[in-house]
Motif scaffolding. Sequence first.
Motif, PDB file in Angstrom:
ATOM      1  N   ILE A 154      40.207  33.190  49.630  1.00 32.07           N
ATOM      2  CA  ILE A 154      40.532  34.227  48.631  1.00 32.07           C
ATOM      3  C   ILE A 154      40.072  33.780  47.247  1.00 32.07           C
ATOM      4  CG2 ILE A 154      42.447  35.371  47.428  1.00 32.07           C
ATOM      5  CD1 ILE A 154      43.903  35.457  50.177  1.00 32.07           C
ATOM      6  N   ILE A 155      40.315  32.510  46.923  1.00 32.64           N
ATOM      7  CA  ILE A 155      39.936  32.012  45.587  1.00 32.64           C
ATOM      8  C   ILE A 155      38.424  32.094  45.390  1.00 32.64           C
ATOM      9  CG2 ILE A 155      39.939  29.970  44.067  1.00 32.64           C
ATOM     10  CD1 ILE A 155      42.510  29.063  45.594  1.00 32.64           C
ATOM     11  N   THR A 156      37.677  31.821  46.458  1.00 29.06           N
ATOM     12  CA  THR A 156      36.212  31.785  46.327  1.00 29.06           C
ATOM     13  C   THR A 156      35.552  33.130  46.621  1.00 29.06           C
ATOM     14  OG1 THR A 156      36.094  30.953  48.594  1.00 29.06           O
ATOM     15  CG2 THR A 156      36.006  29.320  46.821  1.00 29.06           C
ATOM     16  N   GLY A 157      36.355  34.151  46.905  1.00 30.15           N
ATOM     17  CA  GLY A 157      35.796  35.488  47.078  1.00 30.15           C
ATOM     18  C   GLY A 157      35.284  35.784  48.480  1.00 30.15           C
ATOM     19  N   LYS A 158      35.507  34.857  49.416  1.00 28.93           N
ATOM     20  CA  LYS A 158      35.027  35.088  50.787  1.00 28.93           C
ATOM     21  C   LYS A 158      35.921  36.099  51.498  1.00 28.93           C
ATOM     22  CE  LYS A 158      33.881  32.360  54.856  1.00 28.93           C
ATOM     23  NZ  LYS A 158      34.334  31.157  55.559  1.00 28.93           N
ATOM     24  N   THR A 159      37.215  36.037  51.195  1.00 23.76           N
ATOM     25  CA  THR A 159      38.172  36.991  51.767  1.00 23.76           C
ATOM     26  C   THR A 159      38.820  37.741  50.613  1.00 23.76           C
ATOM     27  OG1 THR A 159      38.650  35.623  53.687  1.00 23.76           O
ATOM     28  CG2 THR A 159      40.379  37.158  53.025  1.00 23.76           C
ATOM     29  N   ARG A 160      38.903  39.062  50.766  1.00 21.66           N
ATOM     30  CA  ARG A 160      39.566  39.875  49.723  1.00 21.66           C
ATOM     31  C   ARG A 160      41.004  40.135  50.125  1.00 21.66           C
ATOM     32  NH1 ARG A 160      36.627  39.230  45.329  1.00 21.66           N
ATOM     33  NH2 ARG A 160      34.445  39.604  45.781  1.00 21.66           N
ATOM     34  N   PRO A 161      41.972  39.830  49.262  1.00 18.50           N
ATOM     35  CA  PRO A 161      43.368  40.105  49.622  1.00 18.50           C
ATOM     36  C   PRO A 161      43.671  41.604  49.618  1.00 18.50           C
ATOM     37  CG  PRO A 161      43.232  39.313  47.366  1.00 18.50           C
ATOM     38  CD  PRO A 161      41.837  39.246  47.926  1.00 18.50           C
ATOM     39  N   ASP A 162      44.720  41.991  50.320  1.00 12.48           N
ATOM     40  CA  ASP A 162      45.146  43.396  50.317  1.00 12.48           C
ATOM     41  C   ASP A 162      45.817  43.726  48.997  1.00 12.48           C
ATOM     42  OD1 ASP A 162      44.313  43.497  52.969  1.00 12.48           O
ATOM     43  OD2 ASP A 162      46.275  42.769  53.668  1.00 12.48           O
ATOM     44  N   GLU A 163      46.511  42.730  48.440  1.00  9.66           N
ATOM     45  CA  GLU A 163      47.153  42.950  47.142  1.00  9.66           C
ATOM     46  C   GLU A 163      47.313  41.623  46.412  1.00  9.66           C
ATOM     47  OE1 GLU A 163      50.922  44.734  47.920  1.00  9.66           O
ATOM     48  OE2 GLU A 163      51.473  43.222  49.392  1.00  9.66           O
ATOM     49  N   GLY A 164      47.624  41.721  45.120  1.00 10.41           N
ATOM     50  CA  GLY A 164      47.855  40.525  44.328  1.00 10.41           C
ATOM     51  C   GLY A 164      46.869  40.384  43.191  1.00 10.41           C
ATOM     52  N   THR A 165      47.035  39.305  42.440  1.00  5.72           N
ATOM     53  CA  THR A 165      46.224  39.033  41.256  1.00  5.72           C
ATOM     54  C   THR A 165      45.699  37.610  41.333  1.00  5.72           C
ATOM     55  OG1 THR A 165      47.808  40.410  40.049  1.00  5.72           O
ATOM     56  CG2 THR A 165      46.298  39.088  38.727  1.00  5.72           C
TER      57      THR A 165
END
Length: 265
Positions: A64-75
């Motif tokens: 998530i931090i590196t942009g490989k996986t996009r979270p459903d929600e959050g900041t």
Amino acid sequence: MNTAAQTRFDNLHIDNNIILYMEDVSVSFDGFKAINKLNLYIDRGELRCIIGPNGAGKSTMMDIITGKTRPDEGTVFLGRDHNLLQMSEAEIARAGIGRKFQKPTVFESLSVYDNLSLAIAGSKSVFGAYFGKWRKLTGEQDDFLDSVLDTIGLTHTRARMAGFLSHGQKQWLEIGMLLMQKPQLLLVDEPVAGMTHGEIERTAELLTGLAGQQAVVVVEHDMEFVRKIARQVTVLHQGSVLAEGTLAQVQADRQVIEVYLGGGH
Ligand SMILES: Nc1ncnc2c1ncn2[C@@H]1O[C@H](COP(=O)(O)OP(=O)(O)OP(=O)(O)O)[C@@H](O)[C@H]1O
């Protein structure tokens, strides 16, 4: 950024000392919550160890931090200015996040020097490297490369082909390649897997020495190694933070003992 998103982020109060800000982050895979309302705050220059049992969500968090996986929600922000959820993987890397995967991925048939010089932003063309056509480094870049060689302890291997390095040396070279891009945050996944005792010691010195100049987040299963380098430790479990503190504090935490350390890990 659209106006609604702008308004939402205007209300964010990210302390100037925070380099990585993750709040209320969740992601599901086929209905299974791999990350569940995760909050993680990393200070500039700090060294943080992330531990947790298999499947706790450590790799997914890095993705998530590196942009490989996009979270459903959050900041998720790098500092105050970079909203990582609106950036591509390449943009995130350019903004200052370097990720070291478990297995080294250096260019084996190139010298240590060439591996490092290729890693300088803008000169990364393997085609050019193989045909001797890459941009020559400026004197300043060359000096910086020498300082990185010194930091990773590979000055004496400068002209050696990377394929002839030991496993540990390849790992350090890859860390050096990330340092060439002057990251603000280094994510390091199980750095000592497969290393000799001496290499583990050297890696502990390297990572603790790097902290301060950039933040370093280390995901590691090897508790002996964590003991050597740990300052602040975050325990992940079922996609959330279970405990945070010094290693002694988290090891004494009842919930941690129940779900993790007491579970034979
Ligand atoms: N792309 C995916 N599709 C489906 N499930 C996934 C995917 N990625 C991860 N998962 C699941 O999410 C959970 C968290 O996995 P993750 O790899 O992040 O854990 P981890 O803490 O890194 O584990 P390990 O220590 O074993 O590497 C696991 O149950 C995993 O099976």
